[in-house]
Design an enzyme around this catalytic site. Structure first.
Site, PDB file in Angstrom:
ATOM      1  N   HIS A 208     -53.330  26.699  42.405  1.00  0.00           N
ATOM      2  CA  HIS A 208     -52.516  26.712  41.186  1.00  0.00           C
ATOM      3  C   HIS A 208     -51.022  26.790  41.464  1.00  0.00           C
ATOM      4  O   HIS A 208     -50.227  26.221  40.738  1.00  0.00           O
ATOM      5  CB  HIS A 208     -52.963  27.841  40.248  1.00  0.00           C
ATOM      6  CG  HIS A 208     -52.805  29.220  40.792  1.00  0.00           C
ATOM      7  ND1 HIS A 208     -53.714  29.792  41.667  1.00  0.00           N
ATOM      8  CD2 HIS A 208     -51.853  30.158  40.591  1.00  0.00           C
ATOM      9  CE1 HIS A 208     -53.325  31.012  41.976  1.00  0.00           C
ATOM     10  NE2 HIS A 208     -52.189  31.271  41.340  1.00  0.00           N
ATOM     11  N   ASP A 209     -50.634  27.468  42.534  1.00  0.00           N
ATOM     12  CA  ASP A 209     -49.205  27.604  42.854  1.00  0.00           C
ATOM     13  C   ASP A 209     -48.812  26.853  44.118  1.00  0.00           C
ATOM     14  O   ASP A 209     -47.822  27.193  44.767  1.00  0.00           O
ATOM     15  CB  ASP A 209     -48.831  29.083  43.014  1.00  0.00           C
ATOM     16  CG  ASP A 209     -48.556  29.767  41.681  1.00  0.00           C
ATOM     17  OD1 ASP A 209     -48.185  29.064  40.715  1.00  0.00           O
ATOM     18  OD2 ASP A 209     -48.708  30.999  41.594  1.00  0.00           O
ATOM     19  N   LYS A 212     -45.207  25.885  45.165  1.00  0.00           N
ATOM     20  CA  LYS A 212     -44.214  26.856  45.646  1.00  0.00           C
ATOM     21  C   LYS A 212     -43.875  26.651  47.121  1.00  0.00           C
ATOM     22  O   LYS A 212     -42.866  27.189  47.607  1.00  0.00           O
ATOM     23  CB  LYS A 212     -44.722  28.283  45.407  1.00  0.00           C
ATOM     24  CG  LYS A 212     -44.704  28.681  43.933  1.00  0.00           C
ATOM     25  CD  LYS A 212     -45.120  30.135  43.731  1.00  0.00           C
ATOM     26  CE  LYS A 212     -45.018  30.538  42.267  1.00  0.00           C
ATOM     27  NZ  LYS A 212     -45.439  31.940  42.044  1.00  0.00           N
ATOM     28  N   HIS A 237     -42.092  24.035  40.397  1.00  0.00           N
ATOM     29  CA  HIS A 237     -43.213  24.071  41.338  1.00  0.00           C
ATOM     30  C   HIS A 237     -44.479  23.452  40.749  1.00  0.00           C
ATOM     31  O   HIS A 237     -45.321  22.952  41.496  1.00  0.00           O
ATOM     32  CB  HIS A 237     -43.482  25.498  41.824  1.00  0.00           C
ATOM     33  CG  HIS A 237     -44.265  26.355  40.873  1.00  0.00           C
ATOM     34  ND1 HIS A 237     -43.672  27.120  39.901  1.00  0.00           N
ATOM     35  CD2 HIS A 237     -45.597  26.567  40.748  1.00  0.00           C
ATOM     36  CE1 HIS A 237     -44.602  27.772  39.226  1.00  0.00           C
ATOM     37  NE2 HIS A 237     -45.783  27.462  39.708  1.00  0.00           N
ATOM     38  N   HIS A 266     -50.960  25.266  34.324  1.00  0.00           N
ATOM     39  CA  HIS A 266     -51.343  26.680  34.244  1.00  0.00           C
ATOM     40  C   HIS A 266     -50.209  27.588  33.776  1.00  0.00           C
ATOM     41  O   HIS A 266     -50.446  28.777  33.477  1.00  0.00           O
ATOM     42  CB  HIS A 266     -51.919  27.170  35.582  1.00  0.00           C
ATOM     43  CG  HIS A 266     -50.907  27.411  36.653  1.00  0.00           C
ATOM     44  ND1 HIS A 266     -50.326  26.384  37.376  1.00  0.00           N
ATOM     45  CD2 HIS A 266     -50.365  28.558  37.132  1.00  0.00           C
ATOM     46  CE1 HIS A 266     -49.483  26.896  38.260  1.00  0.00           C
ATOM     47  NE2 HIS A 266     -49.487  28.205  38.131  1.00  0.00           N
ATOM     48  N   ASP A 295     -55.196  34.356  36.665  1.00  0.00           N
ATOM     49  CA  ASP A 295     -53.997  34.621  37.464  1.00  0.00           C
ATOM     50  C   ASP A 295     -53.215  35.804  36.910  1.00  0.00           C
ATOM     51  O   ASP A 295     -52.776  36.690  37.659  1.00  0.00           O
ATOM     52  CB  ASP A 295     -53.132  33.366  37.489  1.00  0.00           C
ATOM     53  CG  ASP A 295     -51.935  33.481  38.427  1.00  0.00           C
ATOM     54  OD1 ASP A 295     -52.062  34.141  39.477  1.00  0.00           O
ATOM     55  OD2 ASP A 295     -50.877  32.918  38.102  1.00  0.00           O
TER      56      ASP A 295
END
Length: 351
Positions: A208-209, A212, A237, A266, A295
């Site tokens: 999901h990240d 980054k 991101h 998200h 999250d």
């Protein structure tokens, strides 16, 4: 099938299809070229409406929502789309199939869709068809899913290390997402989330990240509050993450689709106050809504440089009271119903 279209198909060693959809009644009239008829063993006595239902009824039930979404994306969004599924014409032997399609014609009362359908099971047989038995099929599917999951989780772990967060964050978000997704699957069929899709959503959640990775350390690891300019950079991101997902050629199409949804959406919020697109309500894919809640919940119960961990009870109450933003009421209901399961996992990994 009109003459021009039929002439193009003749002699081509690929299966082509054409479906006319009545917008008012929903009736589907299907036609397949001779090669597709042979490949799929379609009964000659069926007419166009019966033919479509026959074809759809022999698709493995776990892939029905994928097929429905396939046609919806072509009809509603006008997108050229493809999907893979398992076709079982005999009840004993199965084929891996791939169907591609696009909008050929659109009018007030009907839409005409057309595309290619082909067998991707393996070595070509007498009609370009290769069969595998159920045991071999299940092993192949399992091995592919495991490979996708391992790739995603490894990348997710790298992101968390770079982000100076707990390794357990990836694991917990994955488990929380699966618990929530399965509840949605069992109780809200309108979202088209089968048990198989619930597992894929969970397996995709560690990324999901992933965007980054592209964010500068001075912003990503800053201990204090970000400036507005820094926050604007941080928000990129999501879109950077999609570029990374698109570069992962080893992922199959279904996994890639849900990875893209989760990565891009998200941070959208049910009330429209999120980013990057400001979507609201069910404009946001349910896959992304599920992972967003998982999250947030894990972030609350995990200690960070700038805060202590909240207890699972505190985190639960904060989310229910709307202190962490507005979530889909159906998702909040699911969150309430699976609370005990989530707290068991939290207790196991947050000791």
């Amino acid at each position: 099938m009109n003459g021009n279209f039929d002439n193009v198909l003749k002699g081509m060693q690929m299966g082509l299809w054409r479906v006319r959809v009545n917008i008012k009644t929903g009736e589907h009239i299907a036609e397949f070229n001779d090669y597709a008829n042979e490949m799929l063993h379609l009964p000659e006595e069926l007419d166009g409406a019966q033919l479509f239902e026959y074809w759809r009824s022999h698709i493995d039930s776990d892939y029905q929502s994928d097929i429905d979404n396939f046609f919806s994306r072509i009809m509603d969004e006008g997108l050229e789309t493809e999907v893979q599924y398992i076709w079982n014409p005999t009840g004993e032997r199965e084929l891996f199939m791939r169907i591609k399609g696009k909008t050929e014609e659109r009018a007030e009362d009907y839409v005409v869709l057309s595309g290619v359908i082909d067998d991707i099971t393996g070595t070509a047989g007498s009609w370009g068809v290769s069969y595998i038995n159920r045991q071999e099929n299940e092993k192949l599917t399992y091995d592919l899913q495991r490979q996708n999951s391992e790739i995603i989780e490894a990348l997710g772990t790298i992101v968390e290390f770079r982000n100076m967060e707990s390794v357990s964050h990836v694991r917990c978000v994955k488990i929380f997402s699966e618990i929530l997704a399965k509840y949605i699957s069992d109780n809200y069929p309108e979202y088209g989330i089968t048990n198989r899709i619930a597992k894929i959503i969970a397996n995709a959640s560690p990324l999901h990240d992933v965007g980054k990775i592209e964010i500068a350390d001075m912003i990503l690891l800053k201990p204090g509050r970000l400036t507005r300019a820094e926050f604007d950079m941080m928000k990129k991101h999501s879109e950077l993450g999609v570029e990374i997902i698109d570069s992962l050629t080893m992922l199959d199409d279904t996994y890639k689709r849900y990875c893209r949804e989760i990565v891009l959406y998200h941070h959208e919020r049910y009330d429209g106050r999120g980013y990057p697109m400001g979507l609201s309500g069910d404009e946001i894919p349910m896959s992304a809504q599920i992972v967003a809640l998982a999250d947030v919940y894990d972030a609350l119960i995990t200690p960070r440089i700038y805060k202590d961990a909240y207890t699972p009870k505190q985190a639960y109450n904060m989310i229910i009271r709307g202190e962490c933003g507005e979530f889909n009421p159906k998702l909040i209901h699911a969150f309430k119903e699976v609370r005990e399961e989530l707290e068991v996992i939290a207790e196991k990994y947050k000791k």
